[in-house]
Design an enzyme around this catalytic site. Structure first.
Site, PDB file in Angstrom:
ATOM      1  N   SER A  50       0.796  -1.232   0.000  1.00 30.29           N
ATOM      2  CA  SER A  50       0.000   0.000   0.000  1.00 30.29           C
ATOM      3  C   SER A  50       0.827   1.280   0.000  1.00 30.29           C
ATOM      4  O   SER A  50       0.265   2.375  -0.169  1.00 30.29           O
ATOM      5  CB  SER A  50      -0.951   0.022   1.200  1.00 30.29           C
ATOM      6  N   LYS A  53       0.380   3.477  -2.944  1.00 28.77           N
ATOM      7  CA  LYS A  53      -0.795   4.345  -3.058  1.00 28.77           C
ATOM      8  C   LYS A  53      -0.430   5.825  -2.920  1.00 28.77           C
ATOM      9  O   LYS A  53      -1.166   6.687  -3.412  1.00 28.77           O
ATOM     10  CB  LYS A  53      -1.828   3.945  -2.007  1.00 28.77           C
ATOM     11  N   TYR A 177      -4.183  -2.556 -10.127  1.00 28.92           N
ATOM     12  CA  TYR A 177      -4.055  -2.343  -8.676  1.00 28.92           C
ATOM     13  C   TYR A 177      -3.173  -3.415  -8.033  1.00 28.92           C
ATOM     14  O   TYR A 177      -2.229  -3.093  -7.290  1.00 28.92           O
ATOM     15  CB  TYR A 177      -5.444  -2.347  -8.038  1.00 28.92           C
ATOM     16  N   TYR A 229      -4.085   3.384   8.240  1.00 30.19           N
ATOM     17  CA  TYR A 229      -5.404   2.768   8.426  1.00 30.19           C
ATOM     18  C   TYR A 229      -5.975   3.116   9.795  1.00 30.19           C
ATOM     19  O   TYR A 229      -5.930   4.263  10.221  1.00 30.19           O
ATOM     20  CB  TYR A 229      -5.327   1.250   8.201  1.00 30.19           C
ATOM     21  N   VAL A 247       1.393  -3.703   3.930  1.00 30.91           N
ATOM     22  CA  VAL A 247       1.394  -4.977   4.653  1.00 30.91           C
ATOM     23  C   VAL A 247       2.609  -5.830   4.319  1.00 30.91           C
ATOM     24  O   VAL A 247       2.789  -6.898   4.905  1.00 30.91           O
ATOM     25  CB  VAL A 247       0.086  -5.774   4.410  1.00 30.91           C
TER      26      VAL A 247
END
Length: 295
Positions: A50, A53, A177, A229, A247
């Site tokens: 992530s 992103k 993605y 998060y 992760v």
């Protein structure tokens, strides 16, 4: 950090990541003069997941500007990063660009008008450009592993498609993605790629602008409030820097005006963030007085 027994648990729900040795740890700090401080396994590539992103958000903002915020919000989620419940409650509009649904929507914007291979090539070349390293590549085994097991992400994407948040075929968007999340980078490469966020949108090596200063500031703001998060508040409290986790165990942290920092330790805490990475960054910011909230 090597001597600490509390390591967290690797991301077992992605089979390829479940095989990673949790005993590894790397840390890199790069300042404005391109001085590089290196510790541990800093040159071992890992799946950034992530953290990608941050860079897809930067690319998408460059293409569509603030129209992006019509599809994706900017608020912390307060829910797990793959929550279907929150997406249903908010009628298909993701809470922010760093939870899975939000990042899928951002990916869809990058894909629009392109073939999946072209969009993915744009993302990868952007990462190589920022890191000044053309060897950065996608770990195809990790990408395939995610595609085989990404049922929750498929549910999120299909739900957003039903509300018109996604323009492209769901399979195309998810393919891009999964592959950009599977980009493999070392701490050194990742810290290099994040430098523009530490210096008002400029590459300190060349002085050239990557994004406007205002946009860099706003990306940092979203990293601070949403980058970890449901653990974003705890990270802000303990570390005090904008940061984005993945992760795969990596964290990109930004000390504005001072340094770009990348840390990697594969063991995760309950929120899916690197446990030892956060511990190391907390110690680092305390020692150097780098918290944006004061020493």
């Amino acid at each position: 950090m090597r001597e600490r027994p509390d390591r967290g648990d690797v991301a077992s729900y992605i089979p390829e990541l479940a095989r990673v040795d949790a005993g590894q740890f790397g840390l890199v700090v790069i300042d404005a003069d391109d001085n590089v401080a290196v510790g541990g396994d800093a040159d071992v590539p890992f799946s950034i997941q992530s953290i990608s992103k941050v860079f897809t958000l930067t690319l998408a903002l460059g293409r569509v500007g603030d129209r992006l915020w019509e599809r994706v919000g900017r608020e912390p989620s307060g829910s797990p990063f793959n929550s279907v419940v929150q997406l249903e409650y908010e009628r298909g509009r993701p809470r922010n660009p760093f939870i899975n649904a939000g990042a899928i929507a951002v990916t869809d914007l990058i894909l629009s008008g392109h073939q999946p291979r072209e969009a993915l090539g744009d993302i990868l070349r952007f990462m190589q450009f920022l890191a000044e390293d053309s060897s950065i590549a996608i770990d195809e085994a990790v990408a395939a592993s995610e595609q085989r097991t990404g049922f929750r992400n498929a549910a999120l994407a299909n739900y957003m498609k039903s509300f018109g948040v996604l323009d492209n075929p769901v399979d195309y968007t998810l393919g891009v993605y999964f592959h950009h999340c599977a980009i493999a980078m070392s701490c050194r490469q990742l810290a290099m790629a994040g430098r523009f966020l530490a210096y008002n949108g400029r590459n300190p090596s060349t002085g050239l602008s990557v994004v406007q200063a205002e946009r860099a500031r706003r990306i940092n703001a979203i990293m601070l409030t949403c980058g970890h998060y449901d653990g974003s508040g705890e990270f802000a409290y303990r570390v005090g820097l904008p940061g984005k986790s993945g992760v795969g165990g990596g964290i990109l942290a930004i000390a504005p005006g001072k340094a770009s920092i990348a840390v990697w330790s594969p063991g995760l805490d309950a929120n899916g963030n690197s446990h030892l990475g956060r511990v190391a960054l907390e110690a680092l910011t305390k020692r150097l007085g780098w918290s944006i909230f004061g020493a």
